[in-house]
Design a protein around this motif. Structure first.
Motif, PDB file in Angstrom:
ATOM      1  N   THR B  26       0.838  -1.203   0.000  1.00 46.78           N
ATOM      2  CA  THR B  26       0.000   0.000   0.000  1.00 46.78           C
ATOM      3  C   THR B  26       0.868   1.246   0.000  1.00 46.78           C
ATOM      4  OG1 THR B  26      -1.731  -1.158   1.209  1.00 46.78           O
ATOM      5  CG2 THR B  26      -1.807   1.248   1.260  1.00 46.78           C
ATOM      6  N   GLN B  30       1.119   4.291  -2.818  1.00 46.49           N
ATOM      7  CA  GLN B  30       0.756   5.679  -2.498  1.00 46.49           C
ATOM      8  C   GLN B  30       1.985   6.592  -2.598  1.00 46.49           C
ATOM      9  OE1 GLN B  30      -2.182   5.823  -2.650  1.00 46.49           O
ATOM     10  NE2 GLN B  30      -3.006   3.903  -1.878  1.00 46.49           N
ATOM     11  N   GLN B 161       3.941  12.864   6.077  1.00 43.74           N
ATOM     12  CA  GLN B 161       2.618  12.466   6.554  1.00 43.74           C
ATOM     13  C   GLN B 161       2.236  11.084   6.047  1.00 43.74           C
ATOM     14  OE1 GLN B 161       0.883  14.179   8.823  1.00 43.74           O
ATOM     15  NE2 GLN B 161      -0.536  12.432   8.859  1.00 43.74           N
ATOM     16  N   LEU B 162       2.632  10.800   4.816  1.00 41.44           N
ATOM     17  CA  LEU B 162       2.364   9.475   4.256  1.00 41.44           C
ATOM     18  C   LEU B 162       3.110   8.408   5.051  1.00 41.44           C
ATOM     19  CD1 LEU B 162       0.937   8.010   1.922  1.00 41.44           C
ATOM     20  CD2 LEU B 162       3.011   8.313   0.578  1.00 41.44           C
ATOM     21  N   ILE B 164       3.964   8.639   8.190  1.00 38.31           N
ATOM     22  CA  ILE B 164       3.292   8.523   9.489  1.00 38.31           C
ATOM     23  C   ILE B 164       2.088   7.591   9.373  1.00 38.31           C
ATOM     24  CG2 ILE B 164       1.867   9.779  11.165  1.00 38.31           C
ATOM     25  CD1 ILE B 164       3.767  12.191  10.727  1.00 38.31           C
ATOM     26  N   ALA B 165       1.282   7.812   8.324  1.00 35.07           N
ATOM     27  CA  ALA B 165       0.112   6.946   8.126  1.00 35.07           C
ATOM     28  C   ALA B 165       0.545   5.498   7.940  1.00 35.07           C
ATOM     29  CB  ALA B 165      -0.691   7.422   6.922  1.00 35.07           C
ATOM     30  N   HIS B 168       1.473   3.813  11.185  1.00 32.67           N
ATOM     31  CA  HIS B 168       0.272   3.438  11.936  1.00 32.67           C
ATOM     32  C   HIS B 168      -0.354   2.169  11.360  1.00 32.67           C
ATOM     33  CE1 HIS B 168      -0.622   6.886  14.697  1.00 32.67           C
ATOM     34  NE2 HIS B 168       0.355   7.380  13.993  1.00 32.67           N
ATOM     35  N   ALA B 169      -0.381   2.109  10.018  1.00 32.36           N
ATOM     36  CA  ALA B 169      -0.972   0.929   9.373  1.00 32.36           C
ATOM     37  C   ALA B 169      -0.182  -0.323   9.717  1.00 32.36           C
ATOM     38  CB  ALA B 169      -1.014   1.136   7.861  1.00 32.36           C
ATOM     39  N   ARG B 171       1.701  -0.815  12.386  1.00 30.62           N
ATOM     40  CA  ARG B 171       1.471  -1.159  13.801  1.00 30.62           C
ATOM     41  C   ARG B 171       0.102  -1.803  13.977  1.00 30.62           C
ATOM     42  NH1 ARG B 171       3.810   4.295  15.383  1.00 30.62           N
ATOM     43  NH2 ARG B 171       5.976   3.844  15.842  1.00 30.62           N
ATOM     44  N   ARG B 172      -0.891  -1.276  13.246  1.00 32.48           N
ATOM     45  CA  ARG B 172      -2.239  -1.826  13.362  1.00 32.48           C
ATOM     46  C   ARG B 172      -2.260  -3.265  12.854  1.00 32.48           C
ATOM     47  NH1 ARG B 172      -6.474  -2.393  10.374  1.00 32.48           N
ATOM     48  NH2 ARG B 172      -5.420  -1.512   8.579  1.00 32.48           N
ATOM     49  N   ALA B 175      -0.643  -5.495  15.348  1.00 29.21           N
ATOM     50  CA  ALA B 175      -1.441  -5.690  16.561  1.00 29.21           C
ATOM     51  C   ALA B 175      -2.701  -6.482  16.291  1.00 29.21           C
ATOM     52  CB  ALA B 175      -1.817  -4.334  17.160  1.00 29.21           C
ATOM     53  N   GLU B 178      -3.886  -9.845  18.071  1.00 30.28           N
ATOM     54  CA  GLU B 178      -4.286  -9.747  19.473  1.00 30.28           C
ATOM     55  C   GLU B 178      -5.600  -8.992  19.648  1.00 30.28           C
ATOM     56  OE1 GLU B 178      -0.995  -8.990  18.649  1.00 30.28           O
ATOM     57  OE2 GLU B 178      -0.445 -11.007  19.230  1.00 30.28           O
ATOM     58  N   THR B 179      -5.986  -8.212  18.659  1.00 32.48           N
ATOM     59  CA  THR B 179      -7.144  -7.352  18.863  1.00 32.48           C
ATOM     60  C   THR B 179      -8.385  -7.841  18.137  1.00 32.48           C
ATOM     61  OG1 THR B 179      -6.525  -5.988  16.981  1.00 32.48           O
ATOM     62  CG2 THR B 179      -5.694  -5.313  19.133  1.00 32.48           C
TER      63      THR B 179
END
Lengths: 238, 191
Positions: B26, B30, B161-162, B164-165, B168-169, B171-172, B175, B178-179
């Protein structure tokens, strides 16, 4: 020694932490998008509006109070260059909104707020228009083809940034809103096309008719469009 | 437009501690969109993006033309150039004519036949850290204006900023096991 772990509690905690952190990503991306837009294009201001589940555009971000006024005036009256940009999925330019007779209510509502030339381009995610990016000048502006093309190109960057941000924070309200817009844009467009042919009306009128039907029946515009395509009727029609 | 996914993965690992295939794909796409439009919107001939890897060395991640490819490759190899200096200076480094800049003689020697003359290196920030830089390249000698520097910084902020996004993706995604769908009432144990 055995350590007891509750997966459900742990999952809930992680989800809470993610919710705390994630909303900033999409908001930051929108802020960066309009801030850089003003710097790159030398505009008076810039803003973004995004569609919600009812097919209505919503204020998302603006660089300054005048840009927010520009967006608010369009949202309040349901008309304006950036509304048309979203509905028609194409760039819309106005050299001077005060000599442009396309949006009388919008111009009256804006009431000389320092906006003259306006240019709006669609923001697309996954090829689907989900909102509009607009820029303005406080003087008349005969927008050139190269300016329209450049802002359209810039909106592609906006789409890339928002796609990455939505991927990062799928649980936020705004991300959900964008995901819905992507999922339902196609049936909405087909529904608008159906109404244009059936009722012999223009694209904006057809979109407004669909949106009004969704509001009056308190249903989502995407669902109403799907039913229209199946039954040939809007809610309340025989 | 060329994206070096391995270099990108190294930089992303540095930022997140891990990098998943899906997030990488991804981000790669982008980043291609964002960097691909940079030359046109900044009014230069081509651009390149260098990002730090785990060893804090700049690596070429994306380029939009042969001149930028030559410049980034030489900077990466020599660890000399405006794109290297900007990491320490933490502000825009603009070079009107690479051929005339005494600090970059070794670099010029490498890229003299590549169509590189003017270079503007802009830091890419992620939170409070300079994680790389965006290099705008002109084929002719070019006196960079303040407006161009501001535009370069604005554009580099989009790249940041890209990233940073993307972090986060990643890390998500990491995770997610577990979530997602925890078994209600079940209590696991670990020794």
């Amino acid at each position: 020694m055995t350590t007891e772990i509750d997966p459900a509690a742990l999952g809930a905690s992680l989800r809470r932490l993610q919710k705390q952190r994630e909303p900033a990503v999409l908001e930051q991306s929108l802020e960066q998008l309009v801030t850089a837009c003003v710097e790159l294009f030398g505009m008076g201001g810039s803003g973004v509006m995004l569609a919600d589940e009812g097919g209505d555009l919503r204020y998302a971000v603006a660089t300054d109070p005048t840009s927010q006024e520009l967006e608010d005036a369009q949202l309040d009256t349901g008309q304006g260059p950036c509304v048309d940009t979203y509905v028609n999925d194409e760039p819309v330019a106005s050299a001077d909104i005060y000599t442009d007779d396309r949006w009388p209510k919008f111009v009256e509502r804006l009431d000389q707020k320092g906006v003259r030339g306006v240019l709006g381009v669609p923001i697309r995610l996954a090829g689907v228009a989900v909102g509009s990016l607009d820029v303005f000048r406080d003087e008349r502006r005969d927008w050139s083809t190269s300016e329209r093309d450049a802002l359209t190109r810039y909106a592609e960057i906006g789409g890339a940034l928002l796609t990455a941000a939505v991927t990062a924070e799928q649980s936020s309200e705004l991300a959900t809103q964008l995901s819905y817009a992507i999922e339902h844009r196609a049936p909405i467009e087909r529904g608008v096309g159906y109404l244009m042919a059936r009722d012999r009306i223009g694209q904006n009128d057809a979109f407004n008719r669909l949106r009004t039907a969704a509001r009056s029946s308190r249903r989502k515009i995407g669902d109403v469009a799907r039913d229209l395509l199946c039954t040939g009727r809007l809610p309340g029609e025989r | 437009m060329a994206i070096d996914e391995q270099a990108l993965a190294r930089s992303l690992r540095e930022l997140t501690g891990s990098a998943t295939g899906g997030a990488m794909h991804t981000l790669s796409h982008q980043l291609g969109v964002v960097v691909g439009a940079a030359a046109e919107l900044l009014g230069v001939d081509c651009v390149g993006v260098l990002l730090l890897d785990e060893a804090d060395r700049v690596r070429t991640v994306a380029v939009t033309g042969p001149a930028a490819a030559a410049l980034e490759s030489a900077q990466e190899r020599l660890q000399i150039g405006p794109g290297v200096d900007v990491q320490g200076f933490r502000q825009v480094v603009s070079v009107p004519d690479l051929a005339e800049h005494p600090r970059y003689r070794a670099l010029w020697h490498e890229v003299a036949d590549s169509g590189v003359r003017g270079v503007m290196s802009v830091p890419v920030w992620v939170r409070q850290e300079v994680v790389g830089n965006l290099n705008a390249v002109t084929e002719q000698v070019h006196a960079w204006s303040d407006a161009e520097r501001r535009a370069g910084e604005a554009y580099a902020a989009l790249v940041g900023q890209l990233l940073i996004a993307a972090t986060h993706a990643v890390r998500r995604d990491s995770a997610a096991p577990e979530t997602v769908a925890p078994d209600p009432g079940a209590r696991g144990s670990a020794r």
